[in-house]
Design an enzyme around this catalytic site. Sequence first.
Site, PDB file in Angstrom:
ATOM      1  N   SER A  83       0.753  -0.911   0.005  1.00 36.41           N
ATOM      2  CA  SER A  83       0.054   0.410   0.046  1.00 36.41           C
ATOM      3  C   SER A  83       0.964   0.744   0.053  1.00 36.41           C
ATOM      4  O   SER A  83       0.133   2.608   0.619  1.00 36.41           O
ATOM      5  CB  SER A  83      -1.168  -0.132   1.320  1.00 36.41           C
ATOM      6  OG  SER A  83      -0.564   0.151   2.421  1.00 36.41           O
ATOM      7  N   THR A 199      -2.523   2.568   3.567  1.00 35.94           N
ATOM      8  CA  THR A 199      -1.155   3.961   3.172  1.00 35.94           C
ATOM      9  C   THR A 199      -1.505   4.067   4.583  1.00 35.94           C
ATOM     10  O   THR A 199      -1.605   2.919   5.373  1.00 35.94           O
ATOM     11  CB  THR A 199      -2.922   5.108   3.731  1.00 35.94           C
ATOM     12  OG1 THR A 199      -3.347   5.581   1.809  1.00 35.94           O
ATOM     13  CG2 THR A 199      -1.787   6.773   3.395  1.00 35.94           C
ATOM     14  N   THR A 217       1.077   7.021   1.004  1.00 35.98           N
ATOM     15  CA  THR A 217       0.851   6.306  -0.391  1.00 35.98           C
ATOM     16  C   THR A 217       0.949   5.756  -0.999  1.00 35.98           C
ATOM     17  O   THR A 217       1.842   6.333  -2.191  1.00 35.98           O
ATOM     18  CB  THR A 217      -0.276   6.285  -0.293  1.00 35.98           C
ATOM     19  OG1 THR A 217      -1.242   5.348  -0.158  1.00 35.98           O
ATOM     20  CG2 THR A 217      -0.819   7.580  -1.235  1.00 35.98           C
ATOM     21  N   VAL A 228      -4.462  11.825  -8.189  1.00 39.81           N
ATOM     22  CA  VAL A 228      -3.627  12.316  -6.280  1.00 39.81           C
ATOM     23  C   VAL A 228      -4.564  12.134  -6.132  1.00 39.81           C
ATOM     24  O   VAL A 228      -6.412  12.192  -5.445  1.00 39.81           O
ATOM     25  CB  VAL A 228      -3.323  13.673  -6.828  1.00 39.81           C
ATOM     26  CG1 VAL A 228      -3.403  13.982  -5.398  1.00 39.81           C
ATOM     27  CG2 VAL A 228      -2.490  13.632  -7.825  1.00 39.81           C
ATOM     28  N   GLY A 229      -4.777  10.859  -4.550  1.00 38.53           N
ATOM     29  CA  GLY A 229      -5.436  11.185  -3.066  1.00 38.53           C
ATOM     30  C   GLY A 229      -5.779  11.827  -2.149  1.00 38.53           C
ATOM     31  O   GLY A 229      -5.148  13.054  -2.417  1.00 38.53           O
ATOM     32  N   ASP A 230      -5.785  11.791  -0.960  1.00 38.54           N
ATOM     33  CA  ASP A 230      -5.809  12.929   0.056  1.00 38.54           C
ATOM     34  C   ASP A 230      -4.500  12.770   0.804  1.00 38.54           C
ATOM     35  O   ASP A 230      -4.509  13.825   1.430  1.00 38.54           O
ATOM     36  CB  ASP A 230      -6.825  12.680   0.816  1.00 38.54           C
ATOM     37  CG  ASP A 230      -7.107  10.883   1.931  1.00 38.54           C
ATOM     38  OD1 ASP A 230      -6.488   9.664   1.254  1.00 38.54           O
ATOM     39  OD2 ASP A 230      -7.615  10.568   2.196  1.00 38.54           O
ATOM     40  N   THR A 250      -6.193   7.077   6.587  1.00 35.78           N
ATOM     41  CA  THR A 250      -6.495   6.193   5.087  1.00 35.78           C
ATOM     42  C   THR A 250      -7.818   6.131   5.110  1.00 35.78           C
ATOM     43  O   THR A 250      -8.737   6.035   6.092  1.00 35.78           O
ATOM     44  CB  THR A 250      -6.052   4.826   5.755  1.00 35.78           C
ATOM     45  OG1 THR A 250      -6.717   4.746   7.114  1.00 35.78           O
ATOM     46  CG2 THR A 250      -3.779   5.289   6.158  1.00 35.78           C
ATOM     47  N   GLY A 251      -8.071   5.606   3.799  1.00 38.48           N
ATOM     48  CA  GLY A 251      -9.226   4.948   3.360  1.00 38.48           C
ATOM     49  C   GLY A 251     -10.111   5.796   1.781  1.00 38.48           C
ATOM     50  O   GLY A 251      -8.513   6.247   1.575  1.00 38.48           O
ATOM     51  N   GLY A 253      -9.447   8.443  -0.661  1.00 35.37           N
ATOM     52  CA  GLY A 253      -9.040  10.143  -0.227  1.00 35.37           C
ATOM     53  C   GLY A 253     -10.556  11.140  -1.013  1.00 35.37           C
ATOM     54  O   GLY A 253     -10.491  12.031  -0.786  1.00 35.37           O
TER      55      GLY A 253
HETATM   56  N1  ASP Z   1      -6.488   7.075   1.553  1.00 37.76           N
HETATM   57  C1  ASP Z   1      -5.993   6.517   0.234  1.00 37.76           C
HETATM   58  C2  ASP Z   1      -5.954   7.318  -0.756  1.00 37.76           C
HETATM   59  O1  ASP Z   1      -7.101   7.471  -1.589  1.00 37.76           O
HETATM   60  C3  ASP Z   1      -6.231   4.951  -0.123  1.00 37.76           C
HETATM   61  C4  ASP Z   1      -6.278   4.788   1.337  1.00 37.76           C
HETATM   62  O2  ASP Z   1      -5.609   4.697   2.349  1.00 37.76           O
HETATM   63  O3  ASP Z   1      -6.772   3.323   1.241  1.00 37.76           O
HETATM   64  O4  ASP Z   1      -5.010   7.950  -1.745  1.00 37.76           O
END
Ligand code: ASP
Length: 350
Positions: A83, A199, A217, A228-230, A250-251, A253
Site C-alpha cells: 500500500s 496508506t 501511500t 492524487v488521493g488525500d 487512510t481510506g 481519498g
Molecule cells: N487514502 C488513500 C488514497 O486515497 C488510500 C488509502 O488509504 O486506502 O489514495
Amino acid sequence: MKDKLSRRNFIKTGIGVGAAAVLTGRKNLLNAEAREGKMCSVSSGNGLRATKKAMELLNQGKDPLDAVIAGVNIVESDPNDRSVGYGGLPNEEGIVELDSSVMHGPTHNGGAVASLRNIKNPSKVAKLVMERTDHALLVGKGALRFAIAHGFKEENLLTDKSRETWLKRKEMLSDRDFWFPPKKKIDPELESYFNNHGTINCLAIDAAGDLGGVTTTSGFFFKIPGRVGDSPIIGAGLYVDNDVGAAGSTGRGEANILNCGSFQVVNFMSRGFSPEEACLKALEKISDKSKLLPRLLNEDGLPSFGLRFYAINKKGESGAASMWRGGRFAVHDGKENKFRPFAFLYERKR
Ligand code: ASP
C-alpha cells in the site's frame, strides 16, 4: 453524540498557551505543558513498526517529525507492504505513483509530493519540499526532478508480486480487448489485492508537547495515472496544529478531500472533543455530506467507502475511528506498543 462545546477546559489551556506565549516565550510554556503530558505515537494498522521506531527516536530527544518519518520509512521500504512505497500497487498502466505529506507542528510548516514515480521514500522528499523550497506541494515530473537534484536514486518500485497482480487484473478487465483472460484460476491471495488500497499515517508528540505527522501511500490500485488521493493534501490526509493536536487519514481519498477531514478532526479537538470523539465527529460530517453524492453511497444510502482517522491531542492522548466496524490501529503510549480496535460509525449487516 451530544455536543461537547461546554467542555471548555481544553480550549482554555490552548488559548492560554497561545496568548501567554507572546508575552513570556514559547519554549518555557511548552516545557511546563510537557510535564503534564506524555509522549505518544499513533499510526494505521500497518504502522506498529513505525510507532516503535518513532518512540525510540522521541526517547532520544529527536524532533517528532523526524521520528514519524523514520517510522514510516520502514514500511515504505518494505516490498511486502503493497500500500506504500516500494512494492506498492501500481496505476492502470502498471506504474507505481506515490503521494505523501508531512507537517511540523512547532513551525506550522508542511510539504508534500504527489504522483511521484521511481522514488521509494516519498515522505523524505515531502520533508525536503518543506525545508528546501518556498512551495508546499510538488507533483509528477517536477517532484521527481526535485528528488533527483537532492541525490535520491531512481529505482523501479514495481516488485514481481505487484506486477503479477496488475497483469492479472488487466487481463480480467474485459473480454472485448486483445488480452486473453488469465490462464489459470486466480489465486485468492492475489485476487484479494484487486480492490486494494492503503496508506500509512503516523503522528507523534514529544516530551516538549511538540507534534509532527506524516502520511504516505501508493494510493488506489489501478488508479488513473495522475490521480492524487488525500494523503498529500494538507488538511485532508494530514493536519497538525501545534496548539491543539494532529490528525491523519487512510481510506477513500476522494470523500476525504471533499471534506478536509484531518483539518476537521483537529478542529473538533480544539472544541474540546477527545481524539476519538473528534475522529467520529469528522466521519459523521463526511457521511452526511456523502449523501449528496450517489457515487459514494451503498444501496442502504450509507457511505460505500472505508475511511479512518487517527489523532493525538496536545495532552498526548490518542484515538482513532473508522467509518465501518473492523480493523485496528497502532499506538505507542511511551510504555507499550500495541494495536487497539477502532471506534466506528457503522456496522455491516451480516
Ligand atoms: N487514502 C488513500 C488514497 O486515497 C488510500 C488509502 O488509504 O486506502 O489514495
